[in-house]
Design a protein around this motif. Structure first.
Motif, short mmCIF file in Angstrom:
data_model
loop_
_atom_site.label_atom_id
_atom_site.label_comp_id
_atom_site.label_asym_id
_atom_site.label_seq_id
_atom_site.Cartn_x
_atom_site.Cartn_y
_atom_site.Cartn_z
N PHE A 138 53.00 28.90 36.12
CA PHE A 138 51.65 28.76 36.63
C PHE A 138 51.19 29.21 37.83
O PHE A 138 50.10 29.38 38.01
CB PHE A 138 51.69 27.05 37.01
N HIS A 139 52.28 30.22 38.25
CA HIS A 139 51.46 30.88 39.73
C HIS A 139 50.30 31.63 39.36
O HIS A 139 50.18 32.44 38.29
CB HIS A 139 52.87 31.82 40.10
N GLY A 140 49.69 31.74 40.50
CA GLY A 140 48.16 32.44 40.14
C GLY A 140 48.27 33.76 39.96
O GLY A 140 47.48 34.31 39.30
N ASP A 141 49.16 34.62 40.22
CA ASP A 141 49.37 35.89 40.35
C ASP A 141 49.56 36.36 38.75
O ASP A 141 49.47 37.52 38.26
CB ASP A 141 50.49 36.54 40.85
N HIS A 142 49.86 35.08 37.88
CA HIS A 142 50.20 35.21 36.42
C HIS A 142 49.05 34.66 35.58
O HIS A 142 49.11 34.69 34.54
CB HIS A 142 51.66 34.77 36.24
N THR A 143 48.40 33.89 36.45
CA THR A 143 47.45 33.19 35.55
C THR A 143 46.01 33.29 36.10
O THR A 143 44.98 32.67 35.26
CB THR A 143 47.75 31.60 35.62
#
Length: 283
Positions: free
Chosen positions: A56-61
Motif C-alpha cells: 500500500f505504500h504511496g511510492d508504489h501506489t
C-alpha cells in the motif's frame, strides 16, 4: 528503475504479451506517474488492463490514478491499508512536489494467491504473509522465472519492516527462494538474482540478534541502534531504518505477533531524532 532506490524511488514493472499488458506498481508523484504512463504507452502501445500493487505504500501506489482504464489489483489487506493511509506519506516530506494526487485503492483483491493472464503469459500473485507490510504481494512469472518482489527485497538499500514483521520477512524470503527465480526485481535498487535474498536475510537476522542482546542488556531500541550502528550493512542506503526496524524486532522478541500495530508516527519521529532530521526524499 528509479536510481538510486532510496526513499520513495521505487521500481515498476511492465509485462507485455499478445497485445495486452500488466503494470506492476506505480510511483510516488503525479509528474513521475504521468511519465510512467508515457513509457507504458510507448512500450506497450496501449494502457494496461491491470495495475498490481505489491503493497500500500504511496511510492508504489500514488500513481494508480493515471491509469483509469486498468483494474487495480492487490491483497485484501493492501486495499484496507491504502484506504486508511490516504496521502499520509506526503506529510512526512512536505517539500516534495507531490502534485494533485488522487488515491485509487485496489478494486480487485485476493487473499492467498491469484493468477492473471496476459495473453498467453501467466502472472501469479502470491501473498507471503506479514513481511514488509501485512498486505504484501509478489508477482511470479513462472515461464520467464522472473520475480517482482516488491519491498520484500531491497537491492543496495536497507530493508524496512516496522509495518510488517522481521520473522515474517525471513519466512517470506525462504518461500521466494523456493520459487527458483533467475531474475529478481526488487522494490528499490538494481535488478539482480537470488543473491539479493542473502543480503536481506542477513540484515534481518542481525536485527533479531541485536534485539535479543538489547533486551538482555536493558537497552531501548534507540540505544541499541546507537550502540550497534549499521555494522556490516553500512554500505546500504537509508541506514537510519535500523531504529524503526529494531522496534519491530523488539516487539516480536517480547511476544508480539507479526504485523501487530506499532506507533509508526512515533517511530518516524524517533528515527528523525536519531538521524538529525527526516532522511532526504528525492521523489
Amino acid at each position: 528503475m528509479q536510481p538510486d532506490g532510496g526513499w520513495c524511488l521505487n521500481n515498476a514493472g511492465l509485462l507485455v504479451a499478445d497485445g495486452e499488458c500488466l503494470l506492476i506498481d506505480t510511483v510516488a508523484t503525479e509528474a513521475r506517474a504521468r511519465r510512467l504512463r508515457e513509457h507504458v504507452l510507448r512500450l506497450a502501445g496501449r494502457p494496461p488492463r491491470f495495475v498490481v500493487n505489491t503493497h500500500f505504500h504511496g511510492d508504489h501506489t500514488f500513481g494508480n490514478f493515471v491509469f483509469p482504464e486498468a483494474a487495480v489489483v492487490g491483497h485484501e489487506r493492501a486495499r484496507e491499508e491504502a484506504a486508511a493511509a490516504g496521502t499520509h506519506l506526503t506529510g512526512l516530506w512536505p517539500d516534495v512536489c507531490w502534485g494533485d494526487l488522487e488515491i485509487a485503492v485496489p478494486t480487485v483483491t485476493y487473499r492467498d494467491r491469484m493468477t492473471l493472464h496476459v495473453g498467453e503469459r501467466q502472472a501469479r500473485l502470491l501473498h507471503p504473509g506479514p513481511a514488509h507490510t501485512t498486505g504484501d504481494t509478489v508477482v511470479w512469472l513462472p515461464g520467464q522465472r522472473v520475480l517482482f518482489a516488491g519491498d520484500l527485497v531491497m537491492s543496495g538499500a536497507t530493508p524496512f519492516c516496522p509495518m510488517g514483521s522481521v520473522s515474517g520477512s525471513i519466512e517470506a524470503l525462504a518461500g521466494l527462494r523456493a520459487l527458483g527465480a533467475v531474475t529478481v526485481v526488487p522494490g528499490h535498487g538494481p535488478v539482480g538474482g537470488p543473491e539479493l535474498f542473502d543480503v536481506n536475510e542477513g540484515y534481518l537476522r542481525r536485527l533479531q540478534r541485536l534485539a535479543a542482546d538489547g533486551i538482555a542488556a536493558g537497552l531501548t531500541p534507540l540505544e541499541t541502534a546507537r550502540e550497534a550502528g549499521p555494522g556490516p550493512y553500512a554500505d546500504l542506503l537509508d541506514a537510519e531504518r535500523l531504529v524503526p526496524n529494531l522496534h519491530r524486532a523488539y516487539a516480536e522478541a517480547l511476544g508480539a505477533a507479526p504485523g501487530d500495530p506499532l506507533d509508526i508516527p512515533a517511530l518516524f519521529r524517533e528515527m528523525a531524532d536519531h538521524h538529525g532530521g527526516l532522511p532526504v526524499c528525492r521523489a
